[in-house]
Motif scaffolding. Sequence first.
Motif, PDB file in Angstrom:
ATOM      1  N   ILE A  81      25.911  18.209  26.455  1.00 60.68           N
ATOM      2  CA  ILE A  81      24.673  18.561  26.810  1.00 60.68           C
ATOM      3  C   ILE A  81      23.275  18.736  25.582  1.00 60.68           C
ATOM      4  CG2 ILE A  81      24.839  21.244  25.513  1.00 60.68           C
ATOM      5  CD1 ILE A  81      24.257  22.779  27.916  1.00 60.68           C
ATOM      6  N   ILE A  86      19.022  22.565  29.094  1.00 56.49           N
ATOM      7  CA  ILE A  86      19.669  24.103  29.526  1.00 56.49           C
ATOM      8  C   ILE A  86      17.542  24.554  30.207  1.00 56.49           C
ATOM      9  CG2 ILE A  86      19.356  25.983  27.947  1.00 56.49           C
ATOM     10  CD1 ILE A  86      21.112  24.357  25.939  1.00 56.49           C
ATOM     11  N   ALA A 275      30.844  28.741  27.188  1.00 55.40           N
ATOM     12  CA  ALA A 275      29.755  28.918  28.059  1.00 55.40           C
ATOM     13  C   ALA A 275      29.607  30.471  28.086  1.00 55.40           C
ATOM     14  CB  ALA A 275      29.548  28.308  29.288  1.00 55.40           C
ATOM     15  N   ILE A 361      25.316  26.720  32.686  1.00 58.29           N
ATOM     16  CA  ILE A 361      25.944  25.882  31.244  1.00 58.29           C
ATOM     17  C   ILE A 361      27.406  25.814  31.360  1.00 58.29           C
ATOM     18  CG2 ILE A 361      26.326  26.382  29.138  1.00 58.29           C
ATOM     19  CD1 ILE A 361      23.763  25.662  28.991  1.00 58.29           C
TER      20      ILE A 361
END
Length: 416
Positions: A81, A86, A275, A361
């Motif tokens: 990620i 995000i 997450a 997430i």
Amino acid sequence: MIGVGVDEIIADVGRNWYIYLSMPLVAAVIGYFTKIVAIEMMFRPLEFRGIPPYLGWQGIVPRRAARMASIVCDTMTEKLISPEEIFDRLDAERVAKEIEKPLLDNIETITRQVATQFQPGLWESVPESVRRIIIGRVQRQAPFIVEHMMAAIKDDIDGVFDLKDMIVTNLVKDKALLNRIFKEAGHKEFAFIRYSGIYFGAIIGLFQAVAWALLKLPIIMPIAGGLTGWFTDWLALKMIFNPKRPTRYFGLFEWQGLFLKRHKEVAAAYGDLIAKEIITPHNIIEAVLTGPMSDKLFVMVQKEVQAVLDSQAGLVKPLLVFAVGSTRYQEMKRIVSGQVMAALPETMAYMEDYAEDAMDIRNILVTKMQELTPEEFEEILRPAFSQDEWILITVGAVLGFAVGEIQSYAVVHFSV
């Protein structure tokens, strides 16, 4: 005595059957016990216990928290990620809508406080209708301030948000959480390590019994115990991560490293934990507002708020400048900006539920993890073992040797 005959061996086994039976049983216990100790030494205690710096122990993972956290972080930020992923999922207009009410309330309070502070008599002397116009104008611009801020953040995400610093800071600060990441990702592997000690230990115990029957050498016991502790630790670790892909042996059975075989299962559990505990909207917002790059965000806020104050003061601006002076007027704008910034953490908390759904997430992490190669996936758990792995194996050998020495004493003194 070395080299005893078959009849003597059979007779000895008949007389001391309970001793021979105990050998694989004790070896199994040694294997199991040493594995439990080895696993506990990886994670406990969280802080150093003993006489610093060398006489004592701290769990391997907590002791190397910064490095462990950095490795976990590198895996996430390089392969799973990015900050852009995000924030790109957040809609600026929706964010403004989510925090509209608390933001408007804060703006009214801040405006009244600052105006009163800089010219106590002036603000009260201004008609309430005028005061409401000033406050209303600034409030109407608040959503645009938020939208401009979100756009500015997205345009310079690396300048205002350090994802790696956020992850490492949270993990180093909470060593128990760092332990949980490795424990939950590898809970089945740790169970395998524990129980493998029983199986492999029992097998070695059978060879130990045969060697004792043939040679009757007391040294066999501690040597076999040390071998049990060392070999079972070493073999269990190898079987967790090797081979990387399913491999058939002797044409009879297929084996793949246990951790790698559970790729999809671990991805789901790992993504869920990260997450919920680390890359959360709360932690992200806190990192943006108070992290090492928050100064740049403050400049953004200050610029937006001051521009709104200048544009919306309208007809009363000359009066304000005349009353408080140009220098103090600028100072007033800076204080307003600062108070808006101070109020943001509480204000932004109202958008956490929306942010959690929008960022998603967990699904990002799970999907990306399932796409990792076996070599990349191994790096999620491997650091917990690779750091000072030799210590764990050595401890297993030493404990096994010690127990074997006790066993040797018992065999010699209780044999008939």
